[in-house]
Design an enzyme around this catalytic site. Sequence first.
Site, short mmCIF file in Angstrom:
data_model
loop_
_atom_site.label_atom_id
_atom_site.label_comp_id
_atom_site.label_asym_id
_atom_site.label_seq_id
_atom_site.Cartn_x
_atom_site.Cartn_y
_atom_site.Cartn_z
N ALA A 83 -8.49 -60.97 -45.07
CA ALA A 83 -7.40 -60.81 -44.75
C ALA A 83 -6.18 -60.46 -45.80
O ALA A 83 -6.73 -59.74 -47.00
CB ALA A 83 -6.75 -61.88 -43.97
N SER A 84 -5.06 -61.03 -45.77
CA SER A 84 -3.94 -60.48 -46.53
C SER A 84 -4.25 -61.21 -47.95
O SER A 84 -3.23 -60.79 -48.78
CB SER A 84 -2.71 -60.73 -45.98
OG SER A 84 -2.42 -59.83 -45.02
N THR A 85 -4.98 -61.98 -48.25
CA THR A 85 -5.11 -62.71 -49.28
C THR A 85 -5.59 -61.61 -50.74
O THR A 85 -5.78 -61.87 -51.83
CB THR A 85 -6.36 -63.89 -49.41
OG1 THR A 85 -7.33 -63.46 -48.98
CG2 THR A 85 -5.71 -65.01 -48.43
N LYS A 133 -4.29 -58.69 -50.83
CA LYS A 133 -3.29 -57.67 -51.13
C LYS A 133 -2.87 -57.65 -52.77
O LYS A 133 -2.64 -56.57 -53.21
CB LYS A 133 -2.06 -57.84 -50.26
CG LYS A 133 -2.63 -57.53 -48.90
CD LYS A 133 -1.38 -57.85 -47.85
CE LYS A 133 -1.76 -57.30 -46.31
NZ LYS A 133 -0.55 -57.53 -45.42
#
Length: 652
Positions: free
Chosen positions: A329-331, A333
């Site tokens: 997921a957004s980890t 980014k």
Amino acid sequence: MAVKRVTIKNHSAEANLFARRTLITFIGVLVMILILFNNVYDMQINSYEKYQTRSNQNRIKLLPVAPNRGLIYDRNGVLLAENRPVYSLAIIPEQVDDIEQTLTDLGQIIDIDEEQKQNFIESMRYKRRFKPLELISRLDEQQVAKVSVNLHRLPGVIIDARLKRYYPFGELTTHSLGYVAKINRKDLLNLEQQGKAEEYKATRDIGKLGLERYYEDILHGKMGYQEVEVNNRGRILRTLNYTPPVSGKDLTLSLDIELQMIAKRALAGKRGAVVALDPRDGGILALYSNPSYDGNLFVHGISSKDYKNLNNPDRPLINRATQGTYPPASTIKPFLGLIGLDENLITLHSKIWDPGWFQLKNGTRKYRDHLKWGHGWVTLEEAVMRSCNTYFYDLAYKLGVDRISENMAKFGFGESTGIDIHEETSAILPSRGWKRARVNQPWYHGDTINIGIGQGYWTVTPIQLAQATSILVNKGKVIEPHFVAQIHQGDSAVYSASEPTNITRALTDSPEALINRGFSINEKPPVVLNNDKNWDIILESMRATVRKPAGTGYNAFLGTDYRAAGKSGTGEVVGRAQDVEYDASKISENQRDNAMFIAYAPHEAPEIVVAIAIENVAVGGGGSNAGPVARQIMDQYFSNRALTNNNQSNRN
């Protein structure tokens, strides 16, 4: 009248015949005596050593003596794996006049079921009567006491003691330490193939999982021998010589049992994993997978009922920290932003417009942002801090899958971390080649858009996330995560993770074996950027994520007395159509989103990195579910550090 003839004997001829026969007999006897003496001479003189050895083999036996298994401690000296005495009840049949009466008498003292009696009577048919035969394999303290006070009226009954592995913290450490269990046929085959079977002649157990298995050669020790004289029935007459066994070496881990307790408490009622490590040396500070199980169940042989209970939908046997695979997921980014900076596709101040969605040219699908109305104009720092999907959809499209997969591999995604337990999966870092090999399909632009926010085919393990974050805060330096901080024999250290130059002398018996088993610090190539200032830009954006009110980790770390940084993530377990709103109450639990979080502190000189994964949360995302867990771990770490510093100051 007939005349009767009388034959006169020739005494001379008979005497000659007798003499000849006597001579032949004498010569035959003499030849036999010569042959006999020749054989005696050959046995006593020429073949003395041969027959002396065979005689000794019949008379003298070498009985193997098992070594004590090495102990395991946490970083503060707390005992995590020890050897405790286990008592069994045995009978020497030769010393018992009436077996049935003795069994009856024992049954009046402690509970003995019919199965145990029948097994004992059956074993008497195949075992020698002067050797102890086990009746009950495990006695509790009360049973030991009851039998002990009655031994004077129970001739032939003995209480046998031996050491067995015990894990004081039970399920708290199982996924790290693993466990030992009885050596089975498969284990014996492996030992024979490795040429180690002789060393295990007196050993009943072997490491099956975790550190117990990985460091089996070091923990096991070296077998000893008891040289005894026996009679022709195998009875021991006396002990001639005794060579004591060498106990296994002890392990001191970087693991902190207090952090483990906090992790367990924080994950109570949830499925997930916590990994905390020291980025300065790669030492694992905490590694906990929930739900867990008690490794002690396997030490004495787990019952079919207990094993069946462990095979449930929550999968407690799986080490989620190293084997659980989750969409990052957004980890990811911050990592994607770093690549974009280094490829000169974005700058610190460049902006994009986020209307709440992203759409490819000539495409019909709109890739949603988590805010339907969008974030407006956003910079890189704002995109990381507020977790703007649209920004990273656009960046991923500009980078392309080839540059993403090539650069993400440098941070350890898609491969094992090298942690010193065998139970680890490499997860999936998708690429064109991977997709063609796995599903026999080409790579599409939509696939690239999905991995831009850590979705699609991309999966990671919590230990991978922790290591990748460690590389990030170390500005490219790659250090493999590990549990063992020190190996020691008694008070003498033979290996220390803080002294990598001494690794080759860690064990004097086989330094090469140590290196082959992972004791060398694998100096992997560092992650090198075109511009080192890009490290600081990304790290500062992670600092803003927990420092600024708009950051997704702000509430989780509000009020800390240390400067933390991090990134949240909310991973979709099941894909949804673009116009379908997520409502956790309307879908089954196993299809709900996962909560992810990575964090480190202090920002200026990181000492701890944390990666959290929580499965199928009902409400909220990574910031509100996994963020508070990371906060609890860090609070405990810095609380302990402050306490240690105060104690040192007081002593000084």
